[in-house]
Write a protein that holds these residues in place. Structure first.
Motif, PDB file in Angstrom:
ATOM      1  N   ARG A  54      42.001 -19.770 -23.411  1.00  0.00           N
ATOM      2  CA  ARG A  54      40.986 -18.917 -22.789  1.00  0.00           C
ATOM      3  C   ARG A  54      40.503 -17.888 -23.790  1.00  0.00           C
ATOM      4  NH1 ARG A  54      40.780 -14.605 -18.475  1.00  0.00           N
ATOM      5  NH2 ARG A  54      38.808 -15.038 -17.443  1.00  0.00           N
ATOM      6  N   THR A  55      39.249 -17.473 -23.648  1.00  0.00           N
ATOM      7  CA  THR A  55      38.655 -16.461 -24.521  1.00  0.00           C
ATOM      8  C   THR A  55      37.927 -15.417 -23.679  1.00  0.00           C
ATOM      9  OG1 THR A  55      38.297 -18.127 -26.235  1.00  0.00           O
ATOM     10  CG2 THR A  55      37.079 -16.081 -26.464  1.00  0.00           C
ATOM     11  N   VAL A  56      38.157 -14.152 -24.022  1.00  0.00           N
ATOM     12  CA  VAL A  56      37.416 -13.046 -23.404  1.00  0.00           C
ATOM     13  C   VAL A  56      36.793 -12.262 -24.551  1.00  0.00           C
ATOM     14  CG1 VAL A  56      37.589 -10.938 -22.022  1.00  0.00           C
ATOM     15  CG2 VAL A  56      38.983 -12.914 -21.441  1.00  0.00           C
ATOM     16  N   ALA A  57      35.512 -11.920 -24.423  1.00  0.00           N
ATOM     17  CA  ALA A  57      34.837 -11.214 -25.520  1.00  0.00           C
ATOM     18  C   ALA A  57      33.801 -10.240 -24.972  1.00  0.00           C
ATOM     19  CB  ALA A  57      34.175 -12.217 -26.457  1.00  0.00           C
ATOM     20  N   VAL A  58      33.650  -9.122 -25.689  1.00  0.00           N
ATOM     21  CA  VAL A  58      32.599  -8.147 -25.389  1.00  0.00           C
ATOM     22  C   VAL A  58      32.010  -7.662 -26.706  1.00  0.00           C
ATOM     23  CG1 VAL A  58      33.628  -7.341 -23.221  1.00  0.00           C
ATOM     24  CG2 VAL A  58      34.172  -6.161 -25.349  1.00  0.00           C
ATOM     25  N   GLN A  59      30.840  -7.088 -26.635  1.00  0.00           N
ATOM     26  CA  GLN A  59      30.211  -6.477 -27.812  1.00  0.00           C
ATOM     27  C   GLN A  59      30.115  -4.986 -27.574  1.00  0.00           C
ATOM     28  OE1 GLN A  59      26.499  -8.666 -28.394  1.00  0.00           O
ATOM     29  NE2 GLN A  59      27.481  -9.798 -30.045  1.00  0.00           N
ATOM     30  N   ARG A  60      30.609  -4.199 -28.547  1.00  0.00           N
ATOM     31  CA  ARG A  60      30.601  -2.748 -28.420  1.00  0.00           C
ATOM     32  C   ARG A  60      30.288  -2.116 -29.765  1.00  0.00           C
ATOM     33  NH1 ARG A  60      32.252  -0.507 -23.343  1.00  0.00           N
ATOM     34  NH2 ARG A  60      31.755   1.365 -24.523  1.00  0.00           N
ATOM     35  N   ASN A  61      29.686  -0.927 -29.718  1.00  0.00           N
ATOM     36  CA  ASN A  61      29.526  -0.138 -30.943  1.00  0.00           C
ATOM     37  C   ASN A  61      30.905   0.367 -31.340  1.00  0.00           C
ATOM     38  OD1 ASN A  61      26.669   0.581 -29.386  1.00  0.00           O
ATOM     39  ND2 ASN A  61      26.504   0.206 -31.568  1.00  0.00           N
ATOM     40  N   GLY A  65      27.092   2.593 -35.566  1.00  0.00           N
ATOM     41  CA  GLY A  65      26.352   3.038 -34.390  1.00  0.00           C
ATOM     42  C   GLY A  65      25.097   2.232 -34.117  1.00  0.00           C
ATOM     43  N   LYS A  66      24.600   1.516 -35.119  1.00  0.00           N
ATOM     44  CA  LYS A  66      23.339   0.770 -34.971  1.00  0.00           C
ATOM     45  C   LYS A  66      23.531  -0.678 -34.531  1.00  0.00           C
ATOM     46  CE  LYS A  66      21.077   3.587 -38.461  1.00  0.00           C
ATOM     47  NZ  LYS A  66      20.505   3.629 -39.823  1.00  0.00           N
ATOM     48  N   SER A  91      33.138  -7.374 -37.127  1.00  0.00           N
ATOM     49  CA  SER A  91      31.925  -6.558 -37.255  1.00  0.00           C
ATOM     50  C   SER A  91      30.678  -7.426 -37.153  1.00  0.00           C
ATOM     51  CB  SER A  91      31.925  -5.811 -38.590  1.00  0.00           C
ATOM     52  OG  SER A  91      31.653  -6.711 -39.652  1.00  0.00           O
ATOM     53  N   ALA A  92      29.543  -6.771 -36.980  1.00  0.00           N
ATOM     54  CA  ALA A  92      28.265  -7.482 -36.905  1.00  0.00           C
ATOM     55  C   ALA A  92      27.987  -8.234 -38.208  1.00  0.00           C
ATOM     56  CB  ALA A  92      27.137  -6.503 -36.608  1.00  0.00           C
ATOM     57  N   LYS A 170      32.219  12.611 -35.058  1.00  0.00           N
ATOM     58  CA  LYS A 170      32.017  12.825 -33.618  1.00  0.00           C
ATOM     59  C   LYS A 170      31.451  11.589 -32.914  1.00  0.00           C
ATOM     60  CE  LYS A 170      33.477  16.892 -34.298  1.00  0.00           C
ATOM     61  NZ  LYS A 170      34.921  17.046 -34.218  1.00  0.00           N
ATOM     62  N   ARG A 171      30.934  10.623 -33.677  1.00  0.00           N
ATOM     63  CA  ARG A 171      30.396   9.389 -33.084  1.00  0.00           C
ATOM     64  C   ARG A 171      31.438   8.272 -33.026  1.00  0.00           C
ATOM     65  NH1 ARG A 171      26.086   7.395 -36.599  1.00  0.00           N
ATOM     66  NH2 ARG A 171      27.395   8.300 -38.199  1.00  0.00           N
ATOM     67  N   ALA A 172      32.635   8.525 -33.531  1.00  0.00           N
ATOM     68  CA  ALA A 172      33.681   7.490 -33.559  1.00  0.00           C
ATOM     69  C   ALA A 172      34.062   7.074 -32.143  1.00  0.00           C
ATOM     70  CB  ALA A 172      34.905   8.001 -34.301  1.00  0.00           C
ATOM     71  N   VAL A 173      34.274   5.764 -31.974  1.00  0.00           N
ATOM     72  CA  VAL A 173      34.656   5.198 -30.678  1.00  0.00           C
ATOM     73  C   VAL A 173      36.119   4.771 -30.746  1.00  0.00           C
ATOM     74  CG1 VAL A 173      34.232   3.319 -29.038  1.00  0.00           C
ATOM     75  CG2 VAL A 173      32.306   4.409 -30.229  1.00  0.00           C
ATOM     76  N   GLY A 174      36.896   5.191 -29.759  1.00  0.00           N
ATOM     77  CA  GLY A 174      38.297   4.797 -29.675  1.00  0.00           C
ATOM     78  C   GLY A 174      38.479   3.677 -28.666  1.00  0.00           C
TER      79      GLY A 174
END
Length: 201
Positions: A54-61, A65-66, A91-92, A170-174
């Motif tokens: 099975r595979t689960v995937a999402v796309q997030r920043n 940020g772009k 990564s993209a 400050k734009r870092a995503v955890g």
């Protein structure tokens, strides 16, 4: 005489038509003499430790940020209960930012099984693993900023350089998840160091 020949000719024509072999029966139209035979059971593909169930995937920043990175969770193994969960962040640009393997059992939220009389059954635990996969990339697992502004120093067990690089961004995503040992972690991308780092355990 014509009355006798006509039924015989028709009978011979029908017999010849019934002997025609279709492409489906021989398996290929390029060689009509070769009959299709299934592979012996011993030669058929079997599930291995590398098989993806099975595979689960999402796309997030995350790293940029772009553009959005791919967060992927693969369930690999011959059976769900004995499988491993491979957590990847790609990564993209196609770079692998994280590649971590953990037993699939770490995806089980034991609280969901407390009131289940069948909690000890293999079926119940397999369903709990699949539910854990569904929740792995839940919206509330992502936090921005990655480090709250009120925190000014890293925890003792965390790499100070990586923590500081994320803390100033400050734009870092955890992203929060449970690792192979069962401990909760938060990772973030340190742009100054060009890598994903653990910022909380």
């Amino acid at each position: 005489m014509k009355k006798i020949i006509s039924p015989i000719a028709l009978l011979l024509l029908l017999m010849q038509a019934s002997c025609v072999t279709t492409d489906r029966e021989v398996g290929t139209s390029s060689n009509a003499d070769k009959l299709f035979t299934p592979k012996p059971e011993a030669n058929r593909s079997r599930l291995t430790s590398r098989s993806v169930l099975r595979t689960v995937a999402v796309q997030r920043n995350f790293s940029d940020g772009k553009s959005k990175d791919n967060f992927v969770l693969l369930l690999q193994g011959p059976k769900i209960i004995d499988a491993n969960a491979r957590f990847l962040i790609i990564s993209a640009k196609g770079d692998t930012l994280r590649n971590e393997v953990m037993p699939a059992k770490t995806l089980i939220d034991e609280r969901t099984l407390q009131n289940d009389p069948q909690a000890g059954s293999v079926r119940a635990r397999e369903l709990a693993i699949l539910q854990g996969m569904n929740r792995f990339f839940a919206e509330d697992k992502f936090t921005s900023p990655a480090i709250p502004r009120t925190l000014t120093s890293p925890p003792a067990e965390i790499d100070a350089e990586g923590w500081s690089a994320v803390q100033t961004d400050k734009r870092a995503v955890g992203f929060d998840y449970t690792d192979a040992s069962g401990r909760e972690k938060r990772i973030a991308y340190a742009r100054k160091l060009n890598k994903a780092v653990i910022i909380a355990e």
